[in-house]
Design a protein around this motif. Structure first.
Motif, PDB file in Angstrom:
ATOM      1  N   HIS A 278       0.810  -1.218   0.000  1.00 10.44           N
ATOM      2  CA  HIS A 278       0.000   0.000   0.000  1.00 10.44           C
ATOM      3  C   HIS A 278       0.848   1.276   0.000  1.00 10.44           C
ATOM      4  CE1 HIS A 278      -4.040  -1.825   0.793  1.00 10.44           C
ATOM      5  NE2 HIS A 278      -3.234  -2.842   1.072  1.00 10.44           N
ATOM      6  N   ILE A 279       2.154   1.135   0.235  1.00  7.66           N
ATOM      7  CA  ILE A 279       3.011   2.325   0.384  1.00  7.66           C
ATOM      8  C   ILE A 279       4.234   2.314  -0.507  1.00  7.66           C
ATOM      9  CG2 ILE A 279       2.276   2.615   2.802  1.00  7.66           C
ATOM     10  CD1 ILE A 279       5.125   1.508   3.557  1.00  7.66           C
ATOM     11  N   ASP A 280       4.439   1.237  -1.296  1.00  7.92           N
ATOM     12  CA  ASP A 280       5.736   1.106  -1.961  1.00  7.92           C
ATOM     13  C   ASP A 280       6.002   2.221  -2.962  1.00  7.92           C
ATOM     14  OD1 ASP A 280       3.764   0.048  -3.607  1.00  7.92           O
ATOM     15  OD2 ASP A 280       4.785  -1.864  -3.972  1.00  7.92           O
ATOM     16  N   ALA A 281       4.957   2.780  -3.576  1.00  2.00           N
ATOM     17  CA  ALA A 281       5.159   3.860  -4.556  1.00  2.00           C
ATOM     18  C   ALA A 281       5.021   5.248  -3.939  1.00  2.00           C
ATOM     19  CB  ALA A 281       4.174   3.710  -5.708  1.00  2.00           C
ATOM     20  N   ALA A 282       4.762   5.337  -2.647  1.00  2.00           N
ATOM     21  CA  ALA A 282       4.473   6.639  -2.036  1.00  2.00           C
ATOM     22  C   ALA A 282       5.642   7.626  -2.136  1.00  2.00           C
ATOM     23  CB  ALA A 282       4.022   6.464  -0.585  1.00  2.00           C
ATOM     24  N   PRO A 283       6.869   7.267  -1.778  1.00  2.00           N
ATOM     25  CA  PRO A 283       7.948   8.256  -1.886  1.00  2.00           C
ATOM     26  C   PRO A 283       8.185   8.724  -3.322  1.00  2.00           C
ATOM     27  CG  PRO A 283       8.587   6.506  -0.382  1.00  2.00           C
ATOM     28  CD  PRO A 283       7.323   6.055  -1.064  1.00  2.00           C
ATOM     29  N   ALA A 284       8.107   7.808  -4.293  1.00  2.92           N
ATOM     30  CA  ALA A 284       8.307   8.211  -5.683  1.00  2.92           C
ATOM     31  C   ALA A 284       7.195   9.154  -6.133  1.00  2.92           C
ATOM     32  CB  ALA A 284       8.348   6.979  -6.588  1.00  2.92           C
ATOM     33  N   LEU A 285       5.961   8.861  -5.720  1.00  2.00           N
ATOM     34  CA  LEU A 285       4.842   9.733  -6.077  1.00  2.00           C
ATOM     35  C   LEU A 285       4.998  11.096  -5.419  1.00  2.00           C
ATOM     36  CD1 LEU A 285       2.134  10.014  -7.548  1.00  2.00           C
ATOM     37  CD2 LEU A 285       1.030   9.121  -5.480  1.00  2.00           C
ATOM     38  N   ALA A 286       5.441  11.103  -4.170  1.00  3.66           N
ATOM     39  CA  ALA A 286       5.669  12.375  -3.474  1.00  3.66           C
ATOM     40  C   ALA A 286       6.761  13.184  -4.155  1.00  3.66           C
ATOM     41  CB  ALA A 286       6.024  12.109  -2.011  1.00  3.66           C
ATOM     42  N   SER A 287       7.819  12.504  -4.569  1.00  5.07           N
ATOM     43  CA  SER A 287       8.914  13.193  -5.250  1.00  5.07           C
ATOM     44  C   SER A 287       8.454  13.804  -6.574  1.00  5.07           C
ATOM     45  CB  SER A 287      10.062  12.207  -5.496  1.00  5.07           C
ATOM     46  OG  SER A 287      11.117  12.815  -6.187  1.00  5.07           O
ATOM     47  N   ARG A 288       7.594  13.086  -7.271  1.00  2.00           N
ATOM     48  CA  ARG A 288       7.104  13.565  -8.573  1.00  2.00           C
ATOM     49  C   ARG A 288       6.146  14.740  -8.438  1.00  2.00           C
ATOM     50  NH1 ARG A 288       6.806   9.357 -12.528  1.00  2.00           N
ATOM     51  NH2 ARG A 288       5.521  10.778 -13.780  1.00  2.00           N
ATOM     52  N   THR A 289       5.388  14.784  -7.350  1.00  2.00           N
ATOM     53  CA  THR A 289       4.263  15.722  -7.247  1.00  2.00           C
ATOM     54  C   THR A 289       4.417  16.780  -6.159  1.00  2.00           C
ATOM     55  OG1 THR A 289       3.101  14.282  -5.689  1.00  2.00           O
ATOM     56  CG2 THR A 289       2.673  13.930  -8.045  1.00  2.00           C
ATOM     57  N   GLY A 290       5.332  16.557  -5.213  1.00  2.00           N
ATOM     58  CA  GLY A 290       5.453  17.466  -4.077  1.00  2.00           C
ATOM     59  C   GLY A 290       4.436  17.245  -2.984  1.00  2.00           C
ATOM     60  N   ALA A 291       3.597  16.213  -3.123  1.00  2.66           N
ATOM     61  CA  ALA A 291       2.573  15.934  -2.108  1.00  2.66           C
ATOM     62  C   ALA A 291       3.197  15.338  -0.856  1.00  2.66           C
ATOM     63  CB  ALA A 291       1.520  14.985  -2.670  1.00  2.66           C
ATOM     64  N   ARG A 292       2.563  15.590   0.278  1.00  4.05           N
ATOM     65  CA  ARG A 292       3.013  15.054   1.548  1.00  4.05           C
ATOM     66  C   ARG A 292       2.368  13.688   1.803  1.00  4.05           C
ATOM     67  NH1 ARG A 292       4.504  18.554   5.784  1.00  4.05           N
ATOM     68  NH2 ARG A 292       2.756  17.911   7.078  1.00  4.05           N
TER      69      ARG A 292
END
Length: 209
Positions: free
Chosen positions: A69-83
């Motif tokens: 449920h979290i494996d892509a979270a840091p990459a998505l945050a890096s791409r979008t700036g979302a927290r």
């Protein structure tokens, strides 16, 4: 424009206690044409970015800390700036997957997240994981349950950090009190409703898990 719910299925693996399994995960995107939040950034940051379609991502909400449920979270945050938001009780699970990248914000029971004029209330529902949460969006007639409640019963409790009596209590006290027509949008598989699942509570208790 009112918020809408977009749905994406991504595929990858779930690993815990020395085992690894292939899984398909539901990724939920709530928002309007301008902004959105993502509930559970699973497996594929590129696919999630594509599904966002240029909208501003305001937050990445983790229903719990299992890797699928979290494996892509840091990459998505890096791409979008979302927290990235996670309940602090699941930090040990998070650190198994991302030991060097902490989440950005803590989720708390009763916290209200607002996106596109729509409120989502955080319900702490431990059992599948200590920091498991659901997100209730009454204006959308929906609760996002992660792996707490599925079509047919509670989420799995046979592995580390989980407890069957705790998940049953969470479902009974926090979810089955919602209106019966509330649609249950799950972390895996098909949706259901609170009304469809409520009659089976005693059966789940007798069956155990």
């Amino acid at each position: 424009m009112a918020a809408r719910i977009d749905h994406l299925v991504t595929s990858g693996t779930f690993s815990l206690d020395g085992g690894t399994w292939d899984v398909d995960n539901n990724v939920w995107i709530v928002g309007d044409d301008d902004e959105a939040i993502v509930i559970d950034a699973a497996h594929d940051a590129d696919a999630i970015v594509e599904a966002l379609g240029g909208r501003t991502l305001r937050a990445i909400i983790c229903t719990h800390g299992h890797n699928d449920h979290i494996d892509a979270a840091p990459a998505l945050a890096s791409r979008t700036g979302a927290r990235i938001h996670l309940h602090p009780a699941d930090l040990p699970l998070w650190q198994m997957t991302h030991p060097d990248t902490p989440p950005d914000a803590e989720l708390a029971d009763g916290q209200v997240l607002t996106i596109a004029g729509t409120d989502l209330t955080v319900l702490h529902t431990p059992g599948h994981a200590p920091g498991g949460v659901c997100l209730h969006a009454p204006d959308l007639g929906t609760v996002f349950t992660g792996d707490t409640l599925f079509q047919g019963g509670p989420g799995a409790t046979g592995r580390s950090f989980s407890d069957f009596p705790t998940i049953v209590a969470s479902i009974r006290d926090r979810l089955l009190t919602l209106p019966p027509e509330t649609e249950v949008r799950t972390g895996h598989g098909d949706p259901t409703t609170i009304g469809a699942e409520a009659p089976h509570l005693e059966e789940w208790i007798k069956r155990g898990h």
